[in-house]
Design a protein around this motif. Structure first.
Motif, PDB file in Angstrom:
ATOM      1  N   VAL A 160       0.847  -1.194   0.000  1.00 35.22           N
ATOM      2  CA  VAL A 160       0.000   0.000   0.000  1.00 35.22           C
ATOM      3  C   VAL A 160       0.885   1.247   0.000  1.00 35.22           C
ATOM      4  O   VAL A 160       1.824   1.350   0.803  1.00 35.22           O
ATOM      5  CB  VAL A 160      -0.888   0.021   1.273  1.00 35.22           C
ATOM      6  N   ASP A 161       0.575   2.186  -0.879  1.00 35.84           N
ATOM      7  CA  ASP A 161       1.282   3.470  -0.881  1.00 35.84           C
ATOM      8  C   ASP A 161       0.447   4.442  -1.715  1.00 35.84           C
ATOM      9  O   ASP A 161      -0.380   4.033  -2.512  1.00 35.84           O
ATOM     10  CB  ASP A 161       2.688   3.318  -1.486  1.00 35.84           C
ATOM     11  N   ARG A 162       0.694   5.733  -1.488  1.00 36.29           N
ATOM     12  CA  ARG A 162      -0.011   6.703  -2.336  1.00 36.29           C
ATOM     13  C   ARG A 162       0.811   7.078  -3.558  1.00 36.29           C
ATOM     14  O   ARG A 162       0.298   7.717  -4.472  1.00 36.29           O
ATOM     15  CB  ARG A 162      -0.382   7.931  -1.528  1.00 36.29           C
ATOM     16  N   ALA A 208      -3.321   3.832  -2.195  1.00 35.72           N
ATOM     17  CA  ALA A 208      -4.238   4.380  -1.189  1.00 35.72           C
ATOM     18  C   ALA A 208      -3.507   5.408  -0.348  1.00 35.72           C
ATOM     19  O   ALA A 208      -2.297   5.310  -0.131  1.00 35.72           O
ATOM     20  CB  ALA A 208      -4.773   3.267  -0.281  1.00 35.72           C
ATOM     21  N   ASP A 209      -4.275   6.372   0.131  1.00 35.19           N
ATOM     22  CA  ASP A 209      -3.764   7.374   1.069  1.00 35.19           C
ATOM     23  C   ASP A 209      -4.232   6.962   2.458  1.00 35.19           C
ATOM     24  O   ASP A 209      -5.441   6.899   2.725  1.00 35.19           O
ATOM     25  CB  ASP A 209      -4.331   8.744   0.676  1.00 35.19           C
ATOM     26  N   VAL A 210      -3.299   6.672   3.349  1.00 31.94           N
ATOM     27  CA  VAL A 210      -3.671   6.123   4.663  1.00 31.94           C
ATOM     28  C   VAL A 210      -4.381   7.138   5.557  1.00 31.94           C
ATOM     29  O   VAL A 210      -4.874   6.778   6.628  1.00 31.94           O
ATOM     30  CB  VAL A 210      -2.455   5.546   5.429  1.00 31.94           C
ATOM     31  N   ASN A 226       2.255  -1.288   9.810  1.00 36.19           N
ATOM     32  CA  ASN A 226       1.455  -0.052   9.753  1.00 36.19           C
ATOM     33  C   ASN A 226       2.447   1.114   9.829  1.00 36.19           C
ATOM     34  O   ASN A 226       2.717   1.635  10.905  1.00 36.19           O
ATOM     35  CB  ASN A 226       0.520  -0.091  10.977  1.00 36.19           C
ATOM     36  N   ASN A 227       2.960   1.508   8.700  1.00 36.44           N
ATOM     37  CA  ASN A 227       4.242   2.221   8.669  1.00 36.44           C
ATOM     38  C   ASN A 227       4.236   3.580   7.991  1.00 36.44           C
ATOM     39  O   ASN A 227       5.074   4.434   8.321  1.00 36.44           O
ATOM     40  CB  ASN A 227       5.238   1.277   7.970  1.00 36.44           C
ATOM     41  N   ALA A 228       3.301   3.821   7.069  1.00 31.96           N
ATOM     42  CA  ALA A 228       3.382   5.073   6.281  1.00 31.96           C
ATOM     43  C   ALA A 228       3.383   6.281   7.206  1.00 31.96           C
ATOM     44  O   ALA A 228       2.649   6.332   8.191  1.00 31.96           O
ATOM     45  CB  ALA A 228       2.213   5.151   5.302  1.00 31.96           C
ATOM     46  N   PRO A 283       4.493  18.808  15.570  1.00 28.86           N
ATOM     47  CA  PRO A 283       3.449  17.925  15.018  1.00 28.86           C
ATOM     48  C   PRO A 283       3.928  16.470  14.905  1.00 28.86           C
ATOM     49  O   PRO A 283       3.205  15.534  15.249  1.00 28.86           O
ATOM     50  CB  PRO A 283       3.166  18.528  13.637  1.00 28.86           C
ATOM     51  N   TYR A 284       5.150  16.308  14.435  1.00 25.32           N
ATOM     52  CA  TYR A 284       5.697  14.948  14.281  1.00 25.32           C
ATOM     53  C   TYR A 284       5.851  14.277  15.638  1.00 25.32           C
ATOM     54  O   TYR A 284       5.467  13.108  15.826  1.00 25.32           O
ATOM     55  CB  TYR A 284       7.043  15.029  13.551  1.00 25.32           C
ATOM     56  N   ILE A 285       6.402  15.017  16.607  1.00 25.12           N
ATOM     57  CA  ILE A 285       6.589  14.475  17.955  1.00 25.12           C
ATOM     58  C   ILE A 285       5.241  14.029  18.539  1.00 25.12           C
ATOM     59  O   ILE A 285       5.112  12.921  19.083  1.00 25.12           O
ATOM     60  CB  ILE A 285       7.224  15.546  18.877  1.00 25.12           C
ATOM     61  N   ASP A 305      18.897   6.384   7.278  1.00 25.83           N
ATOM     62  CA  ASP A 305      19.132   7.085   6.007  1.00 25.83           C
ATOM     63  C   ASP A 305      18.095   6.706   4.950  1.00 25.83           C
ATOM     64  O   ASP A 305      18.254   5.721   4.228  1.00 25.83           O
ATOM     65  CB  ASP A 305      20.544   6.761   5.505  1.00 25.83           C
ATOM     66  N   THR A 306      17.017   7.494   4.903  1.00 22.56           N
ATOM     67  CA  THR A 306      15.988   7.337   3.864  1.00 22.56           C
ATOM     68  C   THR A 306      15.696   8.726   3.296  1.00 22.56           C
ATOM     69  O   THR A 306      16.245   9.725   3.773  1.00 22.56           O
ATOM     70  CB  THR A 306      14.672   6.782   4.443  1.00 22.56           C
ATOM     71  N   ARG A 307      14.754   8.787   2.358  1.00 23.48           N
ATOM     72  CA  ARG A 307      14.342  10.080   1.809  1.00 23.48           C
ATOM     73  C   ARG A 307      13.925  11.034   2.916  1.00 23.48           C
ATOM     74  O   ARG A 307      14.266  12.224   2.906  1.00 23.48           O
ATOM     75  CB  ARG A 307      13.165   9.893   0.822  1.00 23.48           C
TER      76      ARG A 307
HETATM   77  N1  LIG Z   1      13.934   7.745   8.322  1.00 22.08           N
HETATM   78  C1  LIG Z   1      13.990   7.960   9.622  1.00 22.08           C
HETATM   79  O1  LIG Z   1      15.028   8.409  10.140  1.00 22.08           O
HETATM   80  C2  LIG Z   1      12.807   7.630  10.504  1.00 22.08           C
HETATM   81  C3  LIG Z   1      13.023   7.596  11.889  1.00 22.08           C
HETATM   82  C4  LIG Z   1      11.962   7.272  12.715  1.00 22.08           C
HETATM   83  C5  LIG Z   1      10.725   6.970  12.189  1.00 22.08           C
HETATM   84  N2  LIG Z   1      10.533   7.023  10.840  1.00 22.08           N
HETATM   85  C6  LIG Z   1       9.185   6.662  10.358  1.00 22.08           C
HETATM   86  O2  LIG Z   1       9.303   5.554   9.487  1.00 22.08           O
HETATM   87  C7  LIG Z   1       8.187   5.517   8.581  1.00 22.08           C
HETATM   88  C8  LIG Z   1       8.722   5.329   7.181  1.00 22.08           C
HETATM   89  O3  LIG Z   1       9.579   6.425   6.880  1.00 22.08           O
HETATM   90  P1  LIG Z   1      10.739   6.336   5.806  1.00 22.08           P
HETATM   91  O4  LIG Z   1      11.961   6.914   6.442  1.00 22.08           O
HETATM   92  O5  LIG Z   1      10.758   4.990   5.197  1.00 22.08           O
HETATM   93  O6  LIG Z   1      10.177   7.453   4.799  1.00 22.08           O
HETATM   94  P2  LIG Z   1      10.055   7.525   3.206  1.00 22.08           P
HETATM   95  O7  LIG Z   1       9.586   8.884   2.934  1.00 22.08           O
HETATM   96  O8  LIG Z   1      11.326   7.013   2.599  1.00 22.08           O
HETATM   97  O9  LIG Z   1       8.912   6.461   2.864  1.00 22.08           O
HETATM   98  C9  LIG Z   1       7.590   6.678   3.273  1.00 22.08           C
HETATM   99  C10 LIG Z   1       6.638   6.018   2.297  1.00 22.08           C
HETATM  100  O10 LIG Z   1       5.310   6.236   2.795  1.00 22.08           O
HETATM  101  C11 LIG Z   1       4.499   6.725   1.735  1.00 22.08           C
HETATM  102  N3  LIG Z   1       3.441   7.578   2.275  1.00 22.08           N
HETATM  103  C12 LIG Z   1       3.585   8.794   2.882  1.00 22.08           C
HETATM  104  N4  LIG Z   1       2.387   9.293   3.203  1.00 22.08           N
HETATM  105  C13 LIG Z   1       1.459   8.385   2.790  1.00 22.08           C
HETATM  106  C14 LIG Z   1       0.038   8.339   2.836  1.00 22.08           C
HETATM  107  N5  LIG Z   1      -0.675   9.345   3.348  1.00 22.08           N
HETATM  108  N6  LIG Z   1      -0.590   7.247   2.336  1.00 22.08           N
HETATM  109  C15 LIG Z   1       0.125   6.235   1.792  1.00 22.08           C
HETATM  110  N7  LIG Z   1       1.467   6.233   1.708  1.00 22.08           N
HETATM  111  C16 LIG Z   1       2.131   7.290   2.203  1.00 22.08           C
HETATM  112  C17 LIG Z   1       5.447   7.487   0.819  1.00 22.08           C
HETATM  113  O11 LIG Z   1       4.908   7.635  -0.484  1.00 22.08           O
HETATM  114  C18 LIG Z   1       6.700   6.623   0.890  1.00 22.08           C
HETATM  115  O12 LIG Z   1       6.687   5.613  -0.086  1.00 22.08           O
HETATM  116  C19 LIG Z   1       7.433   6.823   8.827  1.00 22.08           C
HETATM  117  O13 LIG Z   1       6.322   6.560   9.676  1.00 22.08           O
HETATM  118  C20 LIG Z   1       8.454   7.686   9.552  1.00 22.08           C
HETATM  119  O14 LIG Z   1       7.824   8.662  10.339  1.00 22.08           O
HETATM  120  C21 LIG Z   1      11.544   7.337   9.981  1.00 22.08           C
END
Ligand SMILES: NC(=O)c1ccc[n+]([C@@H]2O[C@H](COP(=O)([O-])OP(=O)(O)OC[C@H]3O[C@@H](n4cnc5c(N)ncnc54)[C@H](O)[C@@H]3O)[C@@H](O)[C@H]2O)c1
Length: 256
Positions: free
Chosen positions: A39-41, A60-62, A87-89, A153-155, A188-190
């Motif tokens: 699932v992803d948007r 889908a948009d979660v 449950n990660n988005a 907001p994130y916190i 290290d992600t986007r």
């Molecule tokens: N990267 C970090 O350092 C870090 C640290 C702690 C927590 N997180 C959390 O990990 C999770 C994944 O983050 P990531 O680093 O892989 O980010 P990312 O941006 O690389 O990937 C996130 C994915 O979620 C999708 N997405 C975003 N909003 C969406 C929505 N409304 N509906 C459906 N899909 C949606 C995006 O299109 C993307 O493919 C997030 O919840 C983030 O808050 C990340």
């Protein structure tokens, strides 16, 4: 990597599956023989991930109730059950002091990271309860256990994920359903790269180096693969007595 957890044939739903942690976990689950609903948007990236991993893509948009109910219905229509749910988005939103944030800035992050996680839990628990089994991992963050100036907001949203995890663990326990959350530090992600650019648009690489230096273990960011190792273990029967827990994965950043 050879299969080690025996997910053969189990049905796994992964949100945010097109990139970052979601893609890393989906890749691991595919290697372990799970049947995937991705699932992803982000439609294009999702379709290429689904093709590579032979998963069922659901755009889908979660943060939208009907779309959350839709991805759960798509999983049940295709496979008849859901065994595993990542449950990660999530989104990072805009970094600024509260006095400079709009209510819309807050709502945008809350809608995805907190309401989206709630709606996913609600819909998946409805499927897992009658099954009498299931394992769920929510993605929180170290932001679930501490504050940070300019990131309210994130916190707030990640503190909510911890609360939802604990409540869902208690609601799921009588039905044999486990619910945990992971709390990554700097990975290290986007998303992490966007945050370095928000902190200093003129020198994101400098921010990246400084953040790396602050991490006690290895002076580096973690990788999505390292997070996936933890998530997959929490989804597996090796963690069968673990529920309602938060697992930090941060290179000892929050140990002090
Ligand atoms: N990267 C970090 O350092 C870090 C640290 C702690 C927590 N997180 C959390 O990990 C999770 C994944 O983050 P990531 O680093 O892989 O980010 P990312 O941006 O690389 O990937 C996130 C994915 O979620 C999708 N997405 C975003 N909003 C969406 C929505 N409304 N509906 C459906 N899909 C949606 C995006 O299109 C993307 O493919 C997030 O919840 C983030 O808050 C990340």
């Amino acid at each position: 990597m050879s299969a080690k957890y025996g997910f053969d044939g189990q049905v796994a739903v992964v949100t945010g599956a097109a990139a970052g942690f979601g893609l890393a976990v989906a890749t691991r689950l595919a290697e372990e023989g799970a049947r995937l609903v991705l699932v992803d948007r982000a439609a294009d990236a999702l379709h290429s991930a689904a093709e590579k991993l032979s998963g069922l893509p659901v755009v889908a948009d979660v943060s939208v109730e009907s779309e959350v109910d839709g991805y759960v219905a798509a999983a049940v229509d295709a496979f008849g059950r859901i065994d595993l749910f990542f449950n990660n988005a999530g989104i990072e939103g805009r970094m600024a002091p509260m006095t400079e944030l709009s209510v819309a800035d807050f709502d945008r992050v809350w809608a995805v990271n907190a309401r989206g996680v709630f709606m996913g839990l609600r819909a998946v628990l409805k499927v897992m309860k009658p099954q009498g089994s299931g394992a769920i991992v929510n993605t929180a963050s170290m932001a679930a256990i501490k504050g940070a100036a300019t990131f309210s907001p994130y916190i707030a949203s990640k503190h909510a994920v911890l609360g939802l995890t604990k409540s869902a663990a208690l609601e799921g326990a009588p039905f044999g359903i486990r619910v945990n959350c992971v709390a990554p530090g700097h990975i290290d992600t986007r998303m992490a790269r966007d945050l370095t650019a928000q902190i200093n648009p003129d020198d994101p690489e400098g921010v990246f180096r400084a953040v790396s230096e602050s991490v006690p273990l290895g002076k580096r960011y973690g990788t999505a693969t390292e997070v996936s190792n933890l998530v997959v273990w929490l989804l597996s029967s090796e963690s069968e007595y673990i529920s309602g827990a938060l697992y930090l994965i941060d290179g000892a950043l929050n140990a002090g």
